[in-house]
Scaffold this motif. Structure first.
Motif, mmCIF file in Angstrom:
data_model
loop_
_atom_site.group_PDB
_atom_site.id
_atom_site.type_symbol
_atom_site.label_atom_id
_atom_site.label_comp_id
_atom_site.label_asym_id
_atom_site.label_seq_id
_atom_site.Cartn_x
_atom_site.Cartn_y
_atom_site.Cartn_z
ATOM 1 N N GLY A 169 32.605 51.495 -26.088
ATOM 2 C CA GLY A 169 33.952 51.811 -25.632
ATOM 3 C C GLY A 169 34.118 51.584 -24.137
ATOM 4 N N THR A 170 35.126 52.208 -23.592
ATOM 5 C CA THR A 170 35.408 52.069 -22.162
ATOM 6 C C THR A 170 35.265 53.425 -21.471
ATOM 7 O OG1 THR A 170 37.779 52.453 -22.498
ATOM 8 C CG2 THR A 170 37.003 50.159 -22.563
ATOM 9 N N LYS A 171 35.090 53.363 -20.146
ATOM 10 C CA LYS A 171 34.953 54.595 -19.368
ATOM 11 C C LYS A 171 35.435 54.329 -17.954
ATOM 12 C CE LYS A 171 31.594 58.186 -18.099
ATOM 13 N NZ LYS A 171 30.179 58.634 -18.250
ATOM 14 N N LYS A 172 36.103 55.325 -17.368
ATOM 15 C CA LYS A 172 36.580 55.182 -15.995
ATOM 16 C C LYS A 172 35.571 55.763 -15.013
ATOM 17 C CE LYS A 172 41.582 54.870 -16.656
ATOM 18 N NZ LYS A 172 42.901 55.409 -16.248
ATOM 19 N N VAL A 173 35.342 55.009 -13.955
ATOM 20 C CA VAL A 173 34.470 55.436 -12.866
ATOM 21 C C VAL A 173 35.278 55.376 -11.577
ATOM 22 C CG1 VAL A 173 32.368 54.930 -11.574
ATOM 23 C CG2 VAL A 173 32.434 54.551 -14.050
ATOM 24 N N GLN A 174 35.448 56.516 -10.925
ATOM 25 C CA GLN A 174 36.276 56.576 -9.716
ATOM 26 C C GLN A 174 37.663 55.958 -9.964
ATOM 27 O OE1 GLN A 174 35.208 58.064 -6.884
ATOM 28 N NE2 GLN A 174 33.121 58.439 -7.595
ATOM 29 N N ARG A 180 31.544 50.300 -21.423
ATOM 30 C CA ARG A 180 30.397 51.214 -21.441
ATOM 31 C C ARG A 180 29.364 50.710 -22.458
ATOM 32 N NH1 ARG A 180 29.613 56.084 -24.614
ATOM 33 N NH2 ARG A 180 28.091 57.482 -23.596
ATOM 34 N N PHE A 181 28.103 50.614 -21.997
ATOM 35 C CA PHE A 181 27.005 50.186 -22.859
ATOM 36 C C PHE A 181 25.912 51.246 -22.820
ATOM 37 C CE2 PHE A 181 29.210 46.370 -21.618
ATOM 38 C CZ PHE A 181 29.244 45.610 -22.781
ATOM 39 N N THR A 182 25.355 51.563 -23.989
ATOM 40 C CA THR A 182 24.370 52.644 -24.082
ATOM 41 C C THR A 182 23.175 52.222 -24.921
ATOM 42 O OG1 THR A 182 25.497 53.577 -26.021
ATOM 43 C CG2 THR A 182 26.143 54.433 -23.857
ATOM 44 N N GLY A 183 22.063 52.893 -24.684
ATOM 45 C CA GLY A 183 20.855 52.653 -25.461
ATOM 46 C C GLY A 183 19.772 53.641 -25.083
ATOM 47 N N THR A 184 18.663 53.619 -25.794
ATOM 48 C CA THR A 184 17.516 54.481 -25.516
ATOM 49 C C THR A 184 16.236 53.656 -25.682
ATOM 50 O OG1 THR A 184 17.395 55.202 -27.825
ATOM 51 C CG2 THR A 184 18.675 56.582 -26.305
ATOM 52 N N VAL A 185 15.147 54.212 -25.192
ATOM 53 C CA VAL A 185 13.831 53.588 -25.376
ATOM 54 C C VAL A 185 12.900 54.632 -25.978
ATOM 55 C CG1 VAL A 185 11.856 52.469 -24.275
ATOM 56 C CG2 VAL A 185 14.176 52.045 -23.415
ATOM 57 N N ALA A 186 12.402 54.362 -27.164
ATOM 58 C CA ALA A 186 11.439 55.268 -27.794
ATOM 59 C C ALA A 186 10.100 55.153 -27.062
ATOM 60 C CB ALA A 186 11.273 54.905 -29.263
ATOM 61 N N PRO A 187 9.269 56.211 -27.100
ATOM 62 C CA PRO A 187 7.980 56.156 -26.396
ATOM 63 C C PRO A 187 7.152 54.942 -26.822
ATOM 64 C CG PRO A 187 8.433 58.382 -27.146
ATOM 65 C CD PRO A 187 9.489 57.509 -27.749
ATOM 66 N N VAL A 188 6.640 54.233 -25.809
ATOM 67 C CA VAL A 188 5.848 53.032 -26.080
ATOM 68 C C VAL A 188 4.770 52.905 -25.015
ATOM 69 C CG1 VAL A 188 7.459 51.595 -24.751
ATOM 70 C CG2 VAL A 188 5.956 50.532 -26.438
ATOM 71 N N ARG A 189 3.618 52.446 -25.419
ATOM 72 C CA ARG A 189 2.514 52.256 -24.480
ATOM 73 C C ARG A 189 2.790 51.018 -23.634
ATOM 74 N NH1 ARG A 189 -3.921 51.312 -25.993
ATOM 75 N NH2 ARG A 189 -4.504 50.426 -23.956
ATOM 76 N N THR A 190 2.653 51.181 -22.307
ATOM 77 C CA THR A 190 2.959 50.066 -21.405
ATOM 78 C C THR A 190 1.741 49.571 -20.618
ATOM 79 O OG1 THR A 190 3.638 51.650 -19.692
ATOM 80 C CG2 THR A 190 5.363 50.753 -21.130
ATOM 81 N N GLY A 191 0.617 50.269 -20.706
ATOM 82 C CA GLY A 191 -0.567 49.835 -19.972
ATOM 83 C C GLY A 191 -1.603 50.930 -19.908
ATOM 84 N N THR A 192 -2.560 50.751 -19.013
ATOM 85 C CA THR A 192 -3.619 51.746 -18.825
ATOM 86 C C THR A 192 -3.817 51.993 -17.333
ATOM 87 O OG1 THR A 192 -5.351 50.037 -18.829
ATOM 88 C CG2 THR A 192 -4.802 51.079 -20.947
ATOM 89 N N ARG A 193 -4.455 53.123 -17.036
ATOM 90 C CA ARG A 193 -4.729 53.491 -15.646
ATOM 91 C C ARG A 193 -6.010 54.315 -15.591
ATOM 92 N NH1 ARG A 193 -0.365 56.724 -11.981
ATOM 93 N NH2 ARG A 193 0.864 54.898 -12.630
ATOM 94 N N MET A 194 -6.871 53.978 -14.635
ATOM 95 C CA MET A 194 -8.118 54.733 -14.470
ATOM 96 C C MET A 194 -7.816 56.027 -13.715
ATOM 97 S SD MET A 194 -11.345 54.626 -15.227
ATOM 98 C CE MET A 194 -11.723 52.888 -15.472
ATOM 99 N N GLU A 220 22.970 54.412 -19.742
ATOM 100 C CA GLU A 220 24.421 54.245 -19.801
ATOM 101 C C GLU A 220 24.852 53.387 -18.615
ATOM 102 O OE1 GLU A 220 28.073 57.238 -20.465
ATOM 103 O OE2 GLU A 220 27.277 57.255 -18.411
ATOM 104 N N LEU A 221 25.413 52.234 -18.915
ATOM 105 C CA LEU A 221 25.910 51.334 -17.884
ATOM 106 C C LEU A 221 27.399 51.108 -18.093
ATOM 107 C CD1 LEU A 221 23.080 48.630 -17.941
ATOM 108 C CD2 LEU A 221 23.184 50.730 -16.591
ATOM 109 N N VAL A 222 28.176 51.249 -17.029
ATOM 110 C CA VAL A 222 29.609 50.964 -17.064
ATOM 111 C C VAL A 222 29.823 49.695 -16.244
ATOM 112 C CG1 VAL A 222 31.934 51.800 -16.607
ATOM 113 C CG2 VAL A 222 30.128 53.420 -17.260
ATOM 114 N N VAL A 223 30.392 48.681 -16.890
ATOM 115 C CA VAL A 223 30.398 47.333 -16.337
ATOM 116 C C VAL A 223 31.822 46.822 -16.183
ATOM 117 C CG1 VAL A 223 29.520 44.986 -16.679
ATOM 118 C CG2 VAL A 223 28.212 46.947 -17.535
#
Length: 337
Positions: A169-174, A180-194, A220-223
């Motif tokens: 949909g649309t959204k007003k900013v100021q 308006r664009f939305t999404g999520t990221v489920a937990p995912v392994r991105t690397g390792t660290r010592m 959430e990005l309003v473009v």
């Protein structure tokens, strides 16, 4: 009677024809070239929010603390000109109250430096010019011009892959309306660290190769529809460590439910989007439509005057009275009376 074209009619006709030729050129040639990613860009956007982060001095996670993300984008004009692409260097730092200002990244909680290279017209990634890291997708720092109401592939640098952002949909900013664009990221392994084993629940082991995991509570990005400029952004990053092979997080490195553009950043983005959008509207709509309408009116008026012409009456030619010679009976002419 004869008809002649007046100078005014020819001027009107010529101007009208010029405008009629110019109008489609603005749409087909000028407007597409005006939709081009800038190469001399220099912007700073700031996110703020509250969350948790790993305190390296206390060796523990601090909770409910103010956090700031600062992103600086600088265009490399020389490389952009030589390559014909938009080459942008992007510095992103995550700070708490103690590590601000963000201009000094030496003590930031997290700091990354990337080089983003795109096709100036399509916004598609271009793999050249020492791009780092290699990326994919349709959107990142901005969306393509003429944003559509559909799902876009947005590049998430922390994930190292694209995220599907759906149109919501649309959204007003100021006071400025955007898509308006939305999404999520489920937990995912991105690397390792010592890290020390103690940090991930393995005190008996000195150092372990812990797993880095990443998730995002919500994006959430309003473009701006015309320019693709992001006028507001909100993200919910979560970065954690897990023991090798573990199913649960052992340590929180960074976690915030929502970090959003500051009001000042929103105002700056809205102002720039409005200015750029007005320019594109002028070249792509206002001038072609207005010029075309004016061209029809002027050409029509000029053509009417040319056809109608200017009426003029041919001048009268003076006549001489005929003088017939009078002859006498003798045959010699006499002068006329």
């Amino acid at each position: 009677m004869r008809r002649t074209a007046s100078p005014l009619s020819l001027i009107l006709l010529g101007t009208g024809v010029f405008l009629l030729v110019l109008a489609p050129l603005l749409v087909s040639y000028v407007s597409p070239r005006a939709k081009s990613n800038p190469i001399d860009i220099s912007t700073t956007t700031v996110f703020t929010g509250t969350g948790s982060y790993f305190d390296t001095q206390a060796l523990a996670t601090a909770h409910d603390k103010p956090l700031t993300i600062t992103r600086q984008v600088r265009g490399d004009v020389a490389d952009s000109v030589s390559s014909g692409r938009a080459v942008w260097d992007v510095s992103t730092s995550v700070d708490n109250e103690d590590t601000l200002p963000a201009a000094d990244t030496s003590d930031s909680l997290q700091w990354t430096l990337e080089r983003w290279v795109t096709d100036r017209r399509t916004n598609e990634p271009v793999h050249c010019c020492k791009e780092q890291p290699a990326f994919d997708g349709e959107a990142y720092l901005k969306f393509p011009f003429d944003v559509e109401k559909r799902t876009y592939r947005w590049w998430d640098g922390t994930l190292g892959s694209t995220v599907s952002l759906r149109f919501s949909g649309t959204k007003k900013v100021q006071g400025y309306e955007g898509y308006r664009f939305t999404g999520t990221v489920a937990p995912v392994r991105t690397g390792t660290r010592m890290v020390p084993g103690l940090l991930v629940g393995l005190p008996e082991r000195g150092q372990v190769q812990a797993e880095e995991w990443y998730a995002n509570h919500g994006i959430e990005l309003v473009v701006d529809q015309r320019t693709g400029r992001i006028v507001n952004a909100a993200i919910g990053p979560r970065k954690t460590l897990r023991a090798p092979g573990a199913k649960k997080d052992a340590l929180v490195l960074l976690d915030s439910r929502r970090m959003e553009f500051t009001p000042a950043t929103q105002r700056a983005q809205v102002a720039q989007a409005g200015t750029d959008s007005d320019k594109l509207r002028l070249v792509g709509e206002t001038l072609p439509i207005g010029g075309g309408a004016a061209g029809v009116a002027l050409a029509g008026s000029g053509l009417f005057l040319v056809v109608r012409g200017r009426r003029s009456t041919p001048p009268r030619v003076g006549r001489r009275p005929l003088r017939w010679p009078l002859r006498k009976a003798s045959g010699r002419p006499e002068s006329a009376a």
